[in-house]
Enzyme design. Structure first.
Site, PDB file in Angstrom:
ATOM      1  N   SER A 105       0.833  -1.199   0.000  1.00 43.94           N
ATOM      2  CA  SER A 105       0.000   0.000   0.000  1.00 43.94           C
ATOM      3  C   SER A 105       0.877   1.262   0.000  1.00 43.94           C
ATOM      4  O   SER A 105       1.677   1.457  -0.914  1.00 43.94           O
ATOM      5  CB  SER A 105      -0.952  -0.046   1.193  1.00 43.94           C
ATOM      6  OG  SER A 105      -1.994   0.891   1.055  1.00 43.94           O
ATOM      7  N   LEU A 106       0.759   2.118   1.009  1.00 53.90           N
ATOM      8  CA  LEU A 106       1.620   3.305   1.075  1.00 53.90           C
ATOM      9  C   LEU A 106       3.085   2.917   1.022  1.00 53.90           C
ATOM     10  O   LEU A 106       3.899   3.599   0.382  1.00 53.90           O
ATOM     11  CB  LEU A 106       1.337   4.089   2.360  1.00 53.90           C
ATOM     12  CG  LEU A 106       2.304   5.252   2.644  1.00 53.90           C
ATOM     13  CD1 LEU A 106       2.144   6.359   1.604  1.00 53.90           C
ATOM     14  CD2 LEU A 106       2.099   5.799   4.047  1.00 53.90           C
TER      15      LEU A 106
END
Length: 261
Positions: A105-106
């Site tokens: 994700s991030l």
């Protein structure tokens, strides 16, 4: 966790405090640096690392303002490049010539941007459930930015300091603060306790994350010889809930026919 993979936990000093680290395996082995997603922590990789080949040194960090790492300045929106800089402090600490970056994700965004700035350092990229930054059309940018600032202000007004007694209570409080992906209980059990690139890239996308990736970006990526994209069943936390299938794909990508499953 495999008993043959020795776990070490320590801190790396940085100008704003420290970055907490979990490290598995022989430090003389080739390093894989794992970066978690927003509002998660290094614990999200515990199960996956336990299933991956022992021929690597796995280093998982708590990003600044996450887990046991020192926080950035409170209530100030944090830019992606702040995290890229933090990652550079980590890699400089270890004095690695080359390494593999694995991000979820991030963390995958951070890994990708790091590889763009420091391509000579990154041997391979493993990106979990992310293909690109989510762009905003220019004529909508100002309104988007205003909406995000209002969201940040509202979140800060609603943050509860009420103590929690159970995992279910903690999960409920945490999910109230999550913008995109709610945590399922199994993923929470791993996370809550710690409350243009030329290198080869593996992108693993979950089939149930609810995102429709832009077709033009997908097609552009699929045309690149150095990029492999594969869809696997599960939601955004498939690297926790479905760690065995993820470990098998990553193990093959790393050049080994078998992962530890």
């Amino acid at each position: 966790m495999d008993v043959n993979l020795k776990l070490k936990e320590f801190n790396i000093s940085v100008p704003w405090g420290h970055i907490a680290v979990k490290s598995w395996g022989n430090e003389s082995h080739f390093p894989i640096l794992a970066i978690h997603g927003i509002q998660d922590n290094a614990g999200s990789f515990d199960q996956l690392v336990s299933l991956l080949p022992q021929t690597y040194n796995y280093v998982c960090i708590d990003l600044p303002s996450h887990g046991r790492s020192s926080r950035f300045t409170e209530h100030i929106p944090i830019h992606l490049w702040n995290f890229v800089l933090a990652l550079k402090f980590v890699t400089d600490h270890f004095n690695w010539d080359k390494f593999i970056l694995m991000g979820h994700s991030l963390g995958a965004h951070i890994a990708l941007q790091f590889a763009i700035v420091f391509p000579e350092k990154v041997e391979k990229l493993i990106l979990l459930d992310i293909i690109s930054l989510l762009a905003v059309e220019p004529d909508k940018f100002v309104s988007h930015l205003c909406d995000r600032y209002e969201k940040i202000l509202e979140e800060n007004r609603q943050i509860s300091n009420k103590p929690v007694d159970t995992l279910d209570d903690a999960l409920h409080e945490l999910n109230k603060q999550r913008v995109l992906f709610p945590l399922k209980k199994k993923a929470a059990e791993m996370i809550l306790p710690r409350s243009v690139v030329e290198c080869p890239i593996l992108i693993l996308l979950s089939t149930e994350n609810g995102w429709n990736w832009p077709k033009d970006i997908l097609q552009a990526f699929q045309k690149q010889r150095n990029i492999k994209i594969q869809w696997l069943s599960g939601d955004h936390y498939f690297h926790i809930v479905g760690a065995k299938s993820i470990a098998l794909v990553i193990g093959n990508y790393l050049g080994l026919s078998k992962s530890k499953i």
